[in-house]
Each structure stands twice: as C-alpha cells, then as structure tokens.
Design an enzyme around this catalytic site. Structure first.
Site: not given
Lengths: 435, 435
Positions: B13-14, B46, B107, B192, B207
């Site tokens: 991903g990023t 994926r 996390k 998100e 965290k």
C-alpha cells in the site's frame, strides 16, 4: 545476571555527582534495561574532601586520572573533567588507548578533537559516546544517527544554548535590556561569571559542529562555524520582531549547499527571527530544541532540558547503558575515515529574508540614505518600522525586513552605508527562519 | 562491503511502496549507516498488476505471504499488510517461527498481540521492531527505550492521532463544527471513509498501550485503555476553552498510580484542555507529539509527522538499519517475561481540574440546579461561563472549570444531574492538563 559493566568516573562537579546519584537511585531499573548492572568501580576528582551531596566512600578513589584509566577492573571511563584540551583530552586518549570505552559530556573536546578520538576508538575497538555533549538530556545524537538514519538530512537547526534562550525569552517577557537580564541571570546562577562562551555563541557552535558531522556524514569543522552571539540584541529588536510576528532566538543551523562535487558545509550560529507559528518560537527559558528535516521523515523536533545535572546525567547514563548492551558502533554514525572532508559554504550565497535594525540620528534625510543604499545593493524592502520617539541617547530605531534575496546583497548594502553619518551605530542583521 | 541484509516486503500500500522508494532513493546512504546494503529480496501483495508508482519488476514476487516468509534468502520480513489479526498476524508468527526478524508498522497487531510476538521473537533469537507503529516518523520508541533508558518514566502523554488533531485544529482555526470538518477531511483524504478507529480514539489507544509498556516495563493492556473520542467536541467548546486560555487536543496519557504492591497502570485517551503555554498546544494539523517525563531528564518532547508514506517508511527503514547493525534486543526494552502484569488504575482516584460543558434549556433555575449538584458532590467551581444567546436549538452552553479535586467527585455530580430536566443533553467532561 551477567557480569556488571564497570565504570570509572573522572570529575565530580554537578554533572559527575548527578551521574553517581542517578546510577544509585535507578540502579534496579538500569540493570533491567541494560541487561546487567552498572557498577561504579572508582572515582577521581581534584578535591577528595569536598561535600558533593553523595556518599563516595563506597567507591575506590584515585587522585590521578591516569591511574583511573589504567585500572584493570574498568570497562568504561566517564570523562566529566571539562575543557577542550588539557587533562580531559589526556584522559580520553589514555582511556581509549588502554582499551576502555569513553563516555563524555564534553562538547568543546568533541568539537575540537572528536575526529581524532573517534578514529582512535574505532582502532581500539571501543565505544566513544557523547550524547550529553549536545542539548543535555535530549537524545538528539541518537535521534539523528539512529532514529533518522534512513533519511538524507537536509537541514538541522535549533536552540542549543539554554543561557541565551533564557536571556532572550526573559527580555521578551519583561521588556528589559540584555545587560540587565544577563546580570540577573548571573546572580541566579543561570549564567556563568564569565558568560562569553554562552552569549557569544561558542558553546552553541561546539554543539552545532557535532550535530552537523552526524547529520551529514562530514568531518567536524568547528573552526568553520560562522558565529555571532546575542549581546547586540536590544529590547527594541524584540519589540519590533514581535510587532512583525516573530520572536528572536539564538539559532544554530547547518546544511549542505550545492550538490556532489560542489557541495559545501554551511554552519552558522546567530540570532534569528523565528515566526510565532514555528515550533521553535515557543521554546522558552533554558530549554533546548533541535529540528532535523529529512527527505522522507519531514520535520522532526526534539525538545527538552539542555543543561542541569539531572538531564545531563540522564544522557551520560543512556550512553553507558548502550555500551553495556554491546553497542560500540562508530561515534559519528559512520567510520571516521568515511566522513567527508567538506569545505565551508559561504553564507553570501544563501537566499532568505533578513531583519536589519539601524540606530539612526533623529534628523531628516536618514531614511533616504538608507533606502538608497538598499536599492543600490539590490535589496528589496518588505517592511520598515521607525519608532516615533528617540531613545534616551537621542537615537531612533529603524527596523527593516527584506524580501527574500541573496544575503550578499544585504552585506553589500551594509558596506555602502559603512561610515555614513546617517547611522548612529553598527546595524544588526538577523536572518529570518521560514515557517 | 559485507553481506547485504535481505528483506521481504509484505503489503504494498502507500507505506509499503514508500519503503521501496526510500530504500531505492537513499540506498547508498543507508548502506553507509547500516554498514551493509539493504537488499529487497522479494515482495508480496494482493494485486500484482496494480500501479504503485515504483518499479517492482526487479524484485521477486510471491503471491503468498507464507511463501515469502519461508524464503531461505530472507533475513527480515517487513509486515505492512495491516489488521490486528488475520493474514498480518499469521505472517508475523510464521516469520518469527522461521527465524526471520520482523519489522512492522501495525499498531493494532502489536497492541493486541505484541507480548506473544515479543516472547516468540526472544525465543527464536530474532528482532521484533515496530517504531513506525507509534507516531509515524517520530523515533519515540527508540527515544523512550534507549534515549530515556536511565530514567524512571513518571508519565508519558501526547497527541497520537493526526486525523483527530487535524480536525480539532481546523475547528479551532475556522470555528466550524465537528461533522462539517470531518466531512471535509474525508473529501481531502485526511480521514478514512470509516473514520471510527481515528475519531473514537481507538488508534490512539493502540499507540498509547505500546508506549506505556515500553515506558513502564509493564505488560500490554490495550483492553484497559479508557477511551473517548472527539465526536462530541463542539465548536462552542473550543471557543470557551480559548476564552479560558486553553486549546482542545485528543491526548493519550499513561502513568503509574500508587507505588510498589499497590501500583496500577493508568491509560486514558480523551480530549483534554491544554494550556496555551504547554508545548502540545502548538501542535497543529496532522502532526503528532509525545511528551515523556523522567525522574532525571525532566520533560522531553518528540514532535513530527505522525503518518504518511514518507515518515512511516523512515521509521520502518530505521528499524531495518538497526537490525542490519546487529540490534536484536527485546521488543519492549526488556524481556517479555520480565514485563510486569499490572492492574488498571481507576481514573476516579486521579486529582485534577476538569472542564464540564453543559447544554441547558434557556430558562430560570437551571444554574441553581447544576451548581447545587456540584456542591453536593464536593466539586469546587473555579469559573463558569454562560454564553448569552441560545443557539439554533434554543439551548445555551454553560462551561464550568473546576478547582483541582478528585475526578470521582465530578462523576458523582454528573450522576446527580443524570436525567435532570435542567440538562438538554449529556454533559461533556474533559480533563485539563497542567502546564
């Protein structure tokens, strides 16, 4: 539990006594984190009888630091004698040559002799560590050399001298002038009887040269740090800066100018104007803070107590714990022989905005002379504030902020004005940090 | 040059793509600092065909993360799959059991399964590292576990979620309400599509539980973090807080209440009022910041980018460099078996000032009811602001700041008022951080 790490402490001033107190107070915790106990095998200082607030009777005493460094039961020597040369340097060389690790808080010694000591430590296969030499209790050497290790560091800068920051932020809070606040700071023990190293920026320059070597992988060039202290900053400057949206801080800044073959090491300690929305603008009192900008991590800020026995001892003992855990990597994050010998950059090539404070006689024509010089030098003026009333000396403060441009143009304007009877004193030029 | 460290990346991903980009961009620098090259042996994700802006053709591709973890030519697996359980956890267990080091930014997985994974890594003699799991690019795990290692940490707290901080500081700057700013943040990709984990404080709680384990040497207790998000904070709260000299920030805070036998682990994520002269009050936008207070170092602040591909990759690769240098100490700074199992503290025992915002109907007698309940519960009022005009719903905001006192007294006052027709809605209680 495995064998303890045996250390010897040389120098029992406030920091040395703080290290003893820390090791005693947090002994159990330290042993858990270091995976072995830290044991003080022997101590040494000038005066055995002095009361230091810690009980030294349980530790062996050596009158002579050479004897201390020679002890077979010592793994690591902690140098807290102080001074760039003399006994501190002799002890450091001695200890390393004798196969001991060396931990020190001595920024002057590292700034002057760090490369030699790092090479010696590598040759001897021992650790040389000096977290406490820069920014006291803030783990900024670890932060740069390990935490930021994946990044090309573009710039490192910060507030590296607590005394100067205390003086500037007190001037800011009270409106009082430099000499007055300094005298108070000396009375209260925040400034030394001879404050030259602090207020002239030399202490900050020591620290900056160490940070630069680690951040950029370059050889230490303390001699090449362009340094100006805070003694010429007036209460009127702070007032003008505030009106323009800035505070004044003594900033040490280092970076790389140019690329590859033409890369040059830029290192400067000077009072700067810092925009009030910049994190360094809120660093008050004796606090230190370091900003590092990396090509992936962006801007990172470390802030904390830059001096004092507790914070400094915290950094010294963190180094000792690292050594106890087996860490003995190169002192400047890469082997001394790989550090690049980089020529100093000329600050004239830098581009930015400047603040220039003129002290001028209260008569017609002064403004025309000054603005003509700025025009002739190619300096573009963004704002100009002239305080209405002359001060007690019959002089007027004129504060100019320039548009971004080469610093060399400002220097040229100052050259044109040099000796002009439109100036009542030497102008003060301070750079402005971008937000 | 010695052998390279061979790594395998799972999840592109990023963050995963950022790690590839970083390792390629800074390859030479990384090899100098790690004393050996970092080589990407294989990658897995994926969808093999997706354009990620990096050229993956030079790396071996594995469709299956189990195959990735099983490769004989891999020293370290970098888990960037995400999710607390499922494929990420299976991969982590697999990699460690197969004798590979594991680096992760996950996390949620560490908060839930960190203790198990740490014990497994110790048993296998491999490294488990997760600097990127807390506060993105800020090396705060290293800062706490190594930089602050000499200290008993008294308290650790900070701004651990960039989305919440962006929303709160934007509400502060614009006067707009929560839902409105959240919708904008979602449109711009700062939040998100399902923002629950962020705005309800769960991400920050993940965290915080990791920071607490490292700071205090306690076993992870994510389940025991008292958590409240920011969705009930109104623009009016921010306005009242400002009038009182505070800003509102979502703060995760952990500490030890009591001593020795009665020591309890306090962990809480909640919106707090932060005095404007506190360093956390100037942390704006998506920035994260962590404060640790130690018994020798005093207050230390780490601040930087808490998310984003560059900063997160910076932390992931810093971990990889540490492993390349031979670092494989216990994941939580001491062996998993030595971490103390500590019961959660009750926040009712804590003493401090609180801000309480009431929404009340605009009629006589309301103030008398509320102040009577506060009196009966033993809550002492320091200040009370009632906004003159009712809002669009015909309701009035009443903001109360208490003198320092037990939090249980405030809870009791809320209990007394529960169901009272003097309240038009559930009051919002926020703690005030000392300067």
């Amino acid at each position: 539990m495995v064998e303890p790490l045996n250390i010897a402490l040389a120098g029992l001033g406030t920091v040395g006594s703080g290290v003893v107190r820390l090791i005693e107070t947090n002994a159990e915790l330290i042993a858990r984190r270091a995976r072995r106990p830290i044991r003080i095998a022997a101590v040494s200082a000038r005066d055995r009888t002095k009361d230091r607030g810690v009980d030294l009777s349980r530790y062996d005493w050596e009158d002579d630091t050479a004897a201390l460094a020679a002890r077979a039961d010592v793994d690591v020597v902690v140098e807290m004698v102080g001074g760039s040369d003399g006994p501190a340097l002799a002890l450091a060389r001695n200890a390393i040559a004798g196969g001991k690790g060396l931990v020190t808080a001595n920024k002057a010694m590292i700034a002057h002799h760090g490369l030699e000591l790092a090479a010696a430590a590598e040759a001897a296969g021992v650790a040389l560590k000096f977290e406490a030499a820069v920014a006291g209790g803030i783990p900024v050497i670890k932060g740069l050399s390990e935490g930021a290790a994946a990044n090309a560091i573009e710039r490192v800068y910060g507030i590296l001298n607590g005394t100067c920051n205390y003086i500037l932020s007190t001037m800011e809070d009270t409106g009082r002038d430099f000499a007055d606040v300094l005298a108070d700071a000396q009375r209260m023990g925040y400034a030394e009887a001879d404050p030259t190293f602090d207020i002239e920026g030399i202490d900050a320059a020591h620290k900056l040269s160490i940070l630069a070597a680690i951040a950029f992988g370059t050889r230490l060039r303390f001699d090449a740090v362009e340094t100006m202290g805070i003694s010429r900053v007036k209460a009127a400057d702070i007032e003008q800066a505030r009106a323009l949206g800035y505070v004044i801080r003594l900033i040490g800044m280092a970076g790389i100018d140019g690329t590859n073959g033409s890369a040059r090491l830029f290192q400067r300690v000077r009072p700067h104007l810092v925009p009030i929305d910049h994190p360094l603008a809120h660093v008050d009192g004796a606090t230190n803070a370091v900003v590092a900008e990396g090509n992936f991590m962006g801007r990172l800020l470390f802030q904390g107590a830059g001096a004092g026995d507790g914070p400094t001892a915290s950094a010294v003992v963190a180094d000792i714990i690292d050594i106890a855990k087996g860490e003995k990597g190169p002192a400047f994050a890469m082997p001394a022989a790989e550090l690049e010998a980089m020529e100093p950059a000329s600050s004239g090539h830098r581009v930015g905005s400047s603040y220039i404070r003129f002290t001028v006689p209260d008569r017609p024509g002064v403004l025309a002379d000054i603005t003509a010089a700025m025009r002739d030098a190619g300096v573009s003026i963004e704002s100009l504030i002239q305080k209405g009333d002359p001060d007690q000396d019959g002089e007027v403060i004129l504060a100019v902020v320039t548009h971004p441009g080469p610093e060399s143009a400002v220097t040229e304007a100052m050259r044109i004005l040099d000796g002009s009877d439109s100036l009542a004193g030497r102008p003060l030029v301070m750079q402005i940090i971008g937000a």
